[in-house]
Enzyme design. Structure first.
Site, short mmCIF file in Angstrom:
data_model
loop_
_atom_site.label_atom_id
_atom_site.label_comp_id
_atom_site.label_asym_id
_atom_site.label_seq_id
_atom_site.Cartn_x
_atom_site.Cartn_y
_atom_site.Cartn_z
N CYS A 1 0.84 -1.20 0.00
CA CYS A 1 0.00 0.00 0.00
C CYS A 1 0.88 1.26 0.00
CB CYS A 1 -0.92 0.00 1.21
SG CYS A 1 -1.87 1.52 1.34
N ASP B 1 -0.91 16.37 -3.05
CA ASP B 1 -1.12 15.38 -4.10
C ASP B 1 -0.05 15.56 -5.18
OD1 ASP B 1 -3.86 13.60 -5.03
OD2 ASP B 1 -2.35 14.04 -6.56
N THR C 1 -8.10 5.06 -6.80
CA THR C 1 -6.96 4.32 -7.33
C THR C 1 -6.04 3.81 -6.22
OG1 THR C 1 -5.69 6.36 -7.59
CG2 THR C 1 -6.95 5.60 -9.51
N HIS D 1 -8.57 8.05 2.12
CA HIS D 1 -7.95 9.38 2.06
C HIS D 1 -9.00 10.41 1.67
CE1 HIS D 1 -7.47 7.42 -1.88
NE2 HIS D 1 -7.64 8.63 -2.41
P1 5GP Z 1 -7.81 8.35 -5.57
O1 5GP Z 1 -7.75 8.33 -7.07
O2 5GP Z 1 -7.56 6.97 -4.99
O3 5GP Z 1 -9.05 8.98 -5.00
O4 5GP Z 1 -6.65 9.30 -5.10
C1 5GP Z 1 -5.30 8.92 -5.09
C2 5GP Z 1 -4.50 10.18 -5.23
O5 5GP Z 1 -3.16 9.88 -4.87
C3 5GP Z 1 -4.46 10.75 -6.65
O6 5GP Z 1 -4.99 12.06 -6.65
C4 5GP Z 1 -2.99 10.71 -7.02
O7 5GP Z 1 -2.57 11.83 -7.78
C5 5GP Z 1 -2.31 10.66 -5.67
N1 5GP Z 1 -1.02 9.97 -5.67
C6 5GP Z 1 -0.72 8.79 -6.31
N2 5GP Z 1 0.55 8.45 -6.07
C7 5GP Z 1 1.07 9.43 -5.26
C8 5GP Z 1 2.35 9.62 -4.67
O8 5GP Z 1 3.28 8.83 -4.80
N3 5GP Z 1 2.52 10.74 -3.90
C9 5GP Z 1 1.50 11.65 -3.71
N4 5GP Z 1 1.79 12.71 -2.96
N5 5GP Z 1 0.27 11.48 -4.26
C10 5GP Z 1 0.06 10.39 -5.01
ZN ZN Z 2 -2.48 1.46 3.51
#
Ligand code: 5GP
Ligand code: ZN
Length: 117
Positions: free
Chosen positions: A9, A35, A98, A103
């Site tokens: 994770c 982000d 994703t 979060h």
């Molecule tokens: P989800 O799509 O799951 O709602 O949000 C995941 C978020 O994590 C996305 O907005 C993506 O840009 C961010 N994210 C993915 N990998 C990383 C990372 O390695 N570092 C940071 N700071 N954000 C990340």
């Molecule tokens: Zn986790």
């Protein structure tokens, strides 16, 4: 198991400090960081350090921790001087989730459309 660190994770690794992130706030139970692919001038993620797959699972298993995440999102919004902002919890791949570690997205610094896309 819910609440336990998961090996693969990304956000558990960020919470443990094993993957770098631009951290703007950290408490005993939460971390807030920028982000990597911002969708607004201010785009900050607030996570519980403990692993839960999504916001509903977090709130059911650890309601105080869910409240900590929301409180931190509000406090970070105030620090970032955001008068208006959006807090989003994508839940499930079809809604754009994703990373399957709960979060909150804190988005602000521009106008927001409603309904969201
Ligand atoms: P989800 O799509 O799951 O709602 O949000 C995941 C978020 O994590 C996305 O907005 C993506 O840009 C961010 N994210 C993915 N990998 C990383 C990372 O390695 N570092 C940071 N700071 N954000 C990340
Ligand atoms: Zn986790």
């Amino acid at each position: 198991m819910a609440g336990e660190p998961q090996e693969d994770c990304l956000f558990c690794k960020i919470a443990e400090g094993h993957v770098p992130a631009t951290v703007v706030r950290e408490t005993d139970t939460t971390v807030a960081f920028r982000d990597i692919n911002p969708q607004a001038p201010i785009h900050i993620l607030v996570i519980p350090k403990a692993h839960y797959r999504n916001a509903a699972e977090l709130a059911a298993a650890a309601p105080q921790l869910a409240a900590d995440v929301l409180r931190d999102a509000g406090e970070v919004a105030a620090e970032e001087k955001l008068e208006s902002y959006r807090i989003v919890f994508n839940t499930g791949a079809g809604a754009g989730q994703t990373v399957f570690h709960a979060h909150a997205h804190l988005l602000g610094g521009r106008g927001m459309q409603w309904p969201p896309g």
